[in-house]
Structure formats: structure tokens, C-alpha cells
Design an enzyme around this catalytic site. Structure first.
Site, PDB file in Angstrom:
ATOM      1  N   ASP A 183       2.869 -45.727 -18.116  1.00 23.15           N
ATOM      2  CA  ASP A 183       4.168 -45.549 -18.757  1.00 23.15           C
ATOM      3  C   ASP A 183       4.509 -44.069 -18.935  1.00 23.15           C
ATOM      4  OD1 ASP A 183       6.593 -46.115 -19.817  1.00 23.15           O
ATOM      5  OD2 ASP A 183       5.867 -47.101 -21.628  1.00 23.15           O
ATOM      6  N   HIS A 234       9.350 -46.029 -19.029  1.00 19.25           N
ATOM      7  CA  HIS A 234      10.374 -46.992 -19.430  1.00 19.25           C
ATOM      8  C   HIS A 234      11.652 -46.305 -19.917  1.00 19.25           C
ATOM      9  CE1 HIS A 234       8.688 -46.638 -23.658  1.00 19.25           C
ATOM     10  NE2 HIS A 234       9.980 -46.714 -23.926  1.00 19.25           N
ATOM     11  N   SER A 264      10.933 -42.820 -27.923  1.00 18.66           N
ATOM     12  CA  SER A 264      10.008 -42.893 -26.798  1.00 18.66           C
ATOM     13  C   SER A 264      10.114 -41.651 -25.934  1.00 18.66           C
ATOM     14  CB  SER A 264      10.315 -44.113 -25.932  1.00 18.66           C
ATOM     15  OG  SER A 264       9.682 -45.254 -26.421  1.00 18.66           O
TER      16      SER A 264
END
Length: 361
Positions: free
Chosen positions: A130, A99, A213
């Protein structure tokens, strides 16, 4: 089965405080002479002198970990987003979240150690876990690959440091502990999320903030135990995050996926169980989710071999009730390819069961 309490943050991880409690002695109130009379240290003075030593030792460990690992954590920038990544090898491969890369193919990478921004290109993205790998076009000679831990050695209570770029604050380091292991968590598909359901995630008290992230969750052995990815949200708090509940993809999953992408340019063995169907959520007469309708069955797949057909509505896998696609994905995430499961489904108004040997995504 874990409820899907987590939601993907557009640019996640920072950390919560982990307080180290120090033992403080006290006098017993006995008639034993004081330290001034005997020349010996009292328990209180001994503990007081030991406290700074323990504190200094822990601080030294933290600083050593930061020195060893932070140079391996980079900032990844696209035209519309910002996140973190971890240097995987000296050839310039960097692992991050799917992402974070989104639909981008080219990236700007900034090293913590400074220097001009570097160009990178996408190798491959694997939204089902992911994860993604990008590669520097011209890797510098002093690139510092991170070391990854064995996920089996991660234990609840371990101190961890989160390293990344929260809110664009490059090279930030915060701390927390491992709160739990083995969590199965679903991330949202809204706002650019992959909608992935990921098994065996590491839960940490380190808070996850936009920009973290794809960064590193690191133990005191200077090894990456996970890639921070999700922050939990509390529906009662609206869109706000639930403090102190974050999730990281375990190192074993990261290395398995990254190694395949680097070698083959794609994931050839996901290790993820699958029925071999395309499907959709259906609702009942009360307009509530009532199961997963099979749209098509892959030839030779687990569902086909078990006798499932298009139009069947799956309502249970083993003892787990299935009402939505997400609940089916979570149920399958708890299994490995080759596992046998009992599938309950509705066909022409009657309930039937079949045993399926799960395949792989």
C-alpha cells in the site's frame, strides 16, 4: 498471528489525546516551619512552579516538530479522492499510500506553505505494501523533504504527532503515542482498498480519519516513523472505527520501497516471502472456508521445488491453520525470503507435508 481487524479508509489519520501527568507535591503535616517562616519554598510550591516549566517545554517541543515537519506534508487530490503525502526528496518525489493514488496517473498537489497547486504524475504504485511514489512536474526550489527515522528505534510509549489533511482540513496536526509495534494487519479490498497484508506496522493511539492516509506519523525528533494508513474497526460497532487504534506503515518499509521505485521505476526486491503460487479459498461440506487451493505453481518457485502441484489444498503453514487466502498471506508475512516452512496440504483425499524454502514476491 494477528487477526485482520483493520479496514482501509478511503482517504485517511488524526490523533487521540495524550495527557501529560504532572507531579504535584503535598505537605507532610510535620512540625517543620512553613516557607513563610524559613524563606524556603515548600514542596508544594516547588512542584507548582515546576509544572508550568515542564508544560511549556513540552509545548515548545511540539511546536518545533510542527515547524520542522509540517511543510513536508502535502495534500494530494485526484478526480475522485483526496489524501496526504510526504515530500521524499528535493527532486519532487512524494511518497503516499497506493490506495490514495488508486488508478490515477496525474495529481494535484497542494503544499502547506501555500502557493498555487502543483501538477504531479505517478512514478509507480506498489499495492502489496500500500505504497506509491508520485513526482512533481516542476518542483519548487524551497521544497522541504522529510527525514525518516530508523524503525528499530521506535518504542511503545513514544509521543507522536500525526500530520495530514483529515476530512480535507489542510495541514492538521494531532497527537498520540506509539501503542505497539510489529503488528501484521490486513486491509480490506472493498471500496478501493488494495487488500494488502502488511507486516511490522506501528500501532498508534492517533485516530485515522479520511484524508490522513499517506501523511506523516512523526516523533519528537522531527522524524517520520510511519505513514498512517489504516484504522481498526470493531464488528460489534458496525462500520464504525474502533477509537484509538490506528496503524502506520513503518519508515523502514517506506524508504525501502520508495528508494527502489525512484531508482528503477518499480519494486525489484520486496523483502516479502512467497510460495510462488496462484491460489483461491475453498469451502468444505459445511460451506465454511476449509483451505487454499493451488491453482498454478510458478516454475522454479518455492512451492514447485517443494513438490506442490495444482489441485493441492494447503491447510497449514508450520503450526498456523490456513483456511483462507488472507490467513495464508498473513502467515507468509511473518516470514522472510529464504525461511524454511512446513506446508501441510491435502492431495487426493490424503494429508501430506512438504518443506518449502520461501522465495520473494
Amino acid at each position: 498471528m494477528t487477526r485482520p481487524l483493520a479496514t482501509r479508509l478511503a482517504r485517511p489519520c488524526a490523533a487521540a489525546l495524550c495527557a501529560a501527568a504532572l507531579l504535584v507535591g503535598c505537605t507532610s503535616g510535620s512540625d517543620e516551619p512553613s516557607s513563610s517562616a524559613t524563606g524556603r519554598s515548600s514542596p508544594a510550591s516547588t512542584a507548582a512552579s515546576a509544572a508550568p516549566v515542564a508544560s511549556d517545554r513540552l509545548q515548545s517541543e511540539y511546536q518545533s516538530v510542527v515547524k520542522n515537519v509540517l511543510p513536508s506534508v502535502v495534500q494530494i487530490t485526484t478526480d475522485s479522492d483526496l489524501g496526504s503525502g510526504v515530500v521524499y526528496d528535493d527532486r519532487g518525489h512524494i511518497v503516499t499510500n497506493a490506495h490514495v493514488v488508486g488508478d490515477a496517473k496525474k495529481f494535484t498537489v497542494t503544499l502547506v506553505t501555500g502557493g498555487n497547486p502543483l501538477e504531479a504524475e505517478l512514478v509507480s504504485s506498489y499495492p502489496a505494501e500500500d505504497l506509491a511514489v508520485i513526482k512533481l512536474s516542476a518542483p519548487p526550489k524551497d521544497l522541504r523533504p522529510a527525514k525518516f527515522a530508523d524503525s528499530a528505534s521506535v518504542e511503545v510509549g513514544q509521543i507522536v504527532l500525526a500530520m495530514g489533511n483529515p476530512l480535507g482540513l489542510s495541514g492538521s496536526v494531532t497527537q498520540g503515542i506509539v501503542s505497539a509495534v510489529g503488528r501484521t494487519v490486513s486491509e480490506g479490498a472493498e471500496g478501493g482498498g488494495t487488500g494488502a497484508t502488511i507486516a511490522n506496522m506501528v500501532q498508534t493511539s492517533a485516530a485515522i480519519n479520511p484524508g490522513n492516509s499517506g501523511g506523516a506519523l512523526v516523533n519528537l525528533d522531527s522524524k517520520v516513523i510511519g505513514i498512517p494508513t489504516l484504522a481498526a474497526t470493531d464488528p460489534q460497532m458496525g462500520a464504525g472505527a474502533a477509537p484509538g487504534i490506528g496503524f502506520a506503515i513503518p519508515a523502514s518499509t517506506v524508504t525501502k520501497i520508495a528508494d527502489q521505485i525512484i531508482k528503477d521505476g518499480k519494486v525489484t526486491d520486496s523483502g516479502r516471502a512467497a510460495l510462488g503460487i496462484t491460489a483461491r479459498t475453498v469451502v468444505g461440506d459445511d460451506l465454511q472456508p476449509a483451505g487454499v487451493a493451488v491453482v498454478s505453481v510458478s516454475a522454479g518457485g518455492a512451492a514447485a521445488k517443494a513438490g506442490l502441484k495444482a489441485g493441492d489444498v494447503i491447510t497449514r503453514v508450520d503450526s498456523t491453520a490456513i483456511s483462507t487466502m488472507q490467513s495464508l498471506t498473513e502467515a507468509l508475512a511473518a516470514h522472510q525470503p529464504g525461511d524454511k516452512v512446513k506446508v501441510t496440504f491435502e492431495r487426493n483425499g490424503s494429508s501430506q507435508t512438504a518443506e518449502a524454502t520461501l522465495g520473494s514476491i
